[in-house]
Motif scaffolding. Structure first.
Motif, PDB file in Angstrom:
ATOM      1  N   MET A 231       0.862  -1.188   0.000  1.00 15.81           N
ATOM      2  CA  MET A 231       0.000   0.000   0.000  1.00 15.81           C
ATOM      3  C   MET A 231       0.892   1.229   0.000  1.00 15.81           C
ATOM      4  O   MET A 231       1.671   1.437   0.918  1.00 15.81           O
ATOM      5  N   ASP A 232       0.793   2.008  -1.081  1.00 17.42           N
ATOM      6  CA  ASP A 232       1.661   3.179  -1.202  1.00 17.42           C
ATOM      7  C   ASP A 232       1.192   4.285  -0.256  1.00 17.42           C
ATOM      8  O   ASP A 232       0.109   4.230   0.338  1.00 17.42           O
ATOM      9  N   GLY A 233       2.001   5.329  -0.167  1.00 17.99           N
ATOM     10  CA  GLY A 233       1.721   6.398   0.772  1.00 17.99           C
ATOM     11  C   GLY A 233       0.491   7.217   0.452  1.00 17.99           C
ATOM     12  O   GLY A 233      -0.210   7.685   1.358  1.00 17.99           O
ATOM     13  N   LEU A 234       0.181   7.401  -0.840  1.00 18.53           N
ATOM     14  CA  LEU A 234      -1.003   8.165  -1.207  1.00 18.53           C
ATOM     15  C   LEU A 234      -2.282   7.428  -0.825  1.00 18.53           C
ATOM     16  O   LEU A 234      -3.246   8.033  -0.336  1.00 18.53           O
ATOM     17  N   THR A 235      -2.310   6.115  -1.063  1.00 12.75           N
ATOM     18  CA  THR A 235      -3.468   5.313  -0.646  1.00 12.75           C
ATOM     19  C   THR A 235      -3.590   5.322   0.870  1.00 12.75           C
ATOM     20  O   THR A 235      -4.689   5.475   1.439  1.00 12.75           O
ATOM     21  N   PHE A 236      -2.462   5.165   1.545  1.00 15.64           N
ATOM     22  CA  PHE A 236      -2.463   5.202   3.011  1.00 15.64           C
ATOM     23  C   PHE A 236      -2.968   6.558   3.526  1.00 15.64           C
ATOM     24  O   PHE A 236      -3.735   6.625   4.494  1.00 15.64           O
ATOM     25  N   LEU A 237      -2.571   7.642   2.841  1.00 16.36           N
ATOM     26  CA  LEU A 237      -3.027   8.978   3.255  1.00 16.36           C
ATOM     27  C   LEU A 237      -4.543   9.096   3.134  1.00 16.36           C
ATOM     28  O   LEU A 237      -5.204   9.689   4.000  1.00 16.36           O
ATOM     29  N   SER A 238      -5.110   8.522   2.066  1.00 15.52           N
ATOM     30  CA  SER A 238      -6.570   8.536   1.916  1.00 15.52           C
ATOM     31  C   SER A 238      -7.245   7.780   3.050  1.00 15.52           C
ATOM     32  O   SER A 238      -8.272   8.211   3.598  1.00 15.52           O
ATOM     33  N   LYS A 239      -6.668   6.617   3.420  1.00 12.31           N
ATOM     34  CA  LYS A 239      -7.205   5.851   4.550  1.00 12.31           C
ATOM     35  C   LYS A 239      -7.076   6.642   5.855  1.00 12.31           C
ATOM     36  O   LYS A 239      -7.946   6.577   6.728  1.00 12.31           O
ATOM     37  N   LEU A 240      -5.989   7.387   5.948  1.00 12.43           N
ATOM     38  CA  LEU A 240      -5.756   8.198   7.142  1.00 12.43           C
ATOM     39  C   LEU A 240      -6.832   9.278   7.271  1.00 12.43           C
ATOM     40  O   LEU A 240      -7.349   9.542   8.362  1.00 12.43           O
ATOM     41  N   ASN A 241      -7.190   9.886   6.145  1.00 12.33           N
ATOM     42  CA  ASN A 241      -8.221  10.932   6.164  1.00 12.33           C
ATOM     43  C   ASN A 241      -9.583  10.391   6.579  1.00 12.33           C
ATOM     44  O   ASN A 241     -10.406  11.114   7.149  1.00 12.33           O
ATOM     45  N   ASP A 242      -9.811   9.099   6.271  1.00 16.89           N
ATOM     46  CA  ASP A 242     -11.095   8.497   6.645  1.00 16.89           C
ATOM     47  C   ASP A 242     -11.284   8.430   8.158  1.00 16.89           C
ATOM     48  O   ASP A 242     -12.419   8.305   8.638  1.00 16.89           O
ATOM     49  N   ARG A 243     -10.192   8.492   8.900  1.00 10.30           N
ATOM     50  CA  ARG A 243     -10.290   8.438  10.373  1.00 10.30           C
ATOM     51  C   ARG A 243     -10.845   9.736  10.949  1.00 10.30           C
ATOM     52  O   ARG A 243     -11.313   9.758  12.076  1.00 10.30           O
ATOM     53  N   LYS A 244     -10.775  10.837  10.176  1.00 10.14           N
ATOM     54  CA  LYS A 244     -11.334  12.144  10.565  1.00 10.14           C
ATOM     55  C   LYS A 244     -10.879  12.570  11.963  1.00 10.14           C
ATOM     56  O   LYS A 244     -11.671  13.032  12.783  1.00 10.14           O
TER      57      LYS A 244
END
Length: 390
Positions: free
Chosen positions: A64-77
């Motif tokens: 999982m690259d960093g951009l995908t991980f960043l999107s998942k991170l944003n989902d945590r709000k």
């Protein structure tokens, strides 16, 4: 407070380099690091470490690259979870994408650890600022909730039923308090001491806000206790006792101006004590307005030994007594003009002797609010109007 940082990088030596570079902060428990080698593992680490505040993540990683991980991170709000992205200097397209997806900052490879430390410090300061702002917001919300409760308590202490004695045809009474803040320092009260005597009071505490509201509550409660007692003495004796109580150990140096009266419902005679309050007005049945010539007295809570003396005046059947606090006449509009006593007189003169107290008060409040307009109300506005029918 220890800031926990999650470092996500597939380079095997990154954990050693970070641990070495920040060994002093780790030793002093300023920073605590958690490490992961890709986005998938990083999400697992976040589940195990809910208190992570800062993520330092490479963009180019397996699984999982960093951009995908960043999107998942944003989902945590999470408002306090900030990401700093790491990529090659010539990888500006991905860095731009990361910033657009909400990354707080970025550093480039090969990593300059001085620059990394500055970036981490700046990000931590931002996180701490957000946390501080949230704490202040929570404190303000708690204070506002307390003030709302205090307002409810204060308003519940004031009489609300009007007409207060619907079975009595010999008098009518109406009062209101419009506080300048959430809670205020003005007060009013009334009670039938027996079938033939009506006690009433209107007062104004020297301060505003919460301190004044507490002093107001104490003053009102003591007056009600003294004048509802079967062993109640003369008006001078009871006001003297109340004044002694309010003056003793009065470290706040607050005081209360008040007009206290007892109306004899059989004769219309009012015995009163003026404790430094505004002069009441009397709307006579012939539609003349008189300013009561008071017997002067000192405000309550200043001198425990002050000798209060009473005065008297008579209300004839059809007369109306109008009492108020200085918030009425001192109300200002945006031009700095005072509402003034003359405007109050004019409003009373425009009413007929048949006008009921509530009608008079509603009309007056409407005129005051229209006069104030968009200007801020800086003082409590309180009125007690008493009509004597005889």
């Amino acid at each position: 407070m220890t800031i926990k940082i999650l470092s996500v990088d597939d380079e095997s030596d990154m954990e050693m380099l970070i641990t070495q570079r920040f060994r002093r902060q780790i030793r002093d428990k300023v920073f605590e690091f958690v490490f992961a080698s890709n986005g998938t593992e990083a999400l697992e680490k976040l589940e195990e470490n809910q208190d992570v505040s800062l993520v330092l993540s490479d963009i180019n990683m397996p699984e999982m690259d960093g951009l995908t991980f960043l999107s998942k991170l944003n989902d945590r709000k999470s408002p306090y979870l900030k990401a700093v992205m790491v990529s090659a200097f010539n990888d500006m397209d991905n860095i731009r994408t990361a910033m657009n997806r909400g990354a707080f900052d970025f550093v480039t490879k090969p990593i300059n650890f001085d620059d990394l430390e500055i970036t981490i410090t700046k990000t931590v300061q931002h996180i701490e600022m957000l946390m501080h702002s949230q704490r202040e917001h929570d404190q303000l919300v708690a204070i506002q909730n307390d003030l709302n409760i205090a307002q409810d308590i204060q308003q519940s202490m004031l009489p609300k039923r009007f007409p207060p004695f619907p079975h009595r045809a010999d008098f009518d009474l109406h009062a209101f308090l419009k506080a300048a803040k959430v809670v205020g320092g003005d007060l009013f009260d009334y009670l039938l001491m027996d079938d033939n005597r009506l006690f009433f009071i209107i007062g104004d505490v020297s301060d505003k806000g919460v301190p004044a509201s507490l002093f107001m509550a104490i003053t009102k409660a003591i007056f009600k206790s003294h004048f509802s007692s079967k062993s109640c003495g003369s008006i001078c004796e009871e006001v003297g006792r109340v004044n002694d109580f309010l003056s003793t150990d009065n470290q706040s140096m607050m005081f209360v101006t008040a007009f206290i009266g007892i109306l004899d419902l059989t004769t219309g005679v009012v015995e009163y004590i003026d404790a430094g309050h505004e002069p009441p007005l009397i709307l006579r049945q012939n539609n003349q307005v008189e300013v009561l010539k008071k017997v002067g007295g000192l405000a309550l809570g200043i001198d425990s030994d002050f000798p209060y003396t009473s005065g008297t005046f008579r209300l004839e059947p059809g007369d109306t007594l109008f009492t108020y606090t200085d918030g009425v006449i001192d109300a200002n509009n945006r031009l700095g003009e005072r509402f003034g006593l003359q405007r109050v007189k004019d409003i009373l003169l425009a009413e007929t002797s048949a006008a009921r107290p509530k009608q008079i008060n509603d009309t007056l409040l409407h005129h005051i609010q229209t006069f104030i307009g968009e200007a801020a109300q800086f003082d409590d506005i309180t009125v007690l109007t008493l009509h004597y029918a005889g």
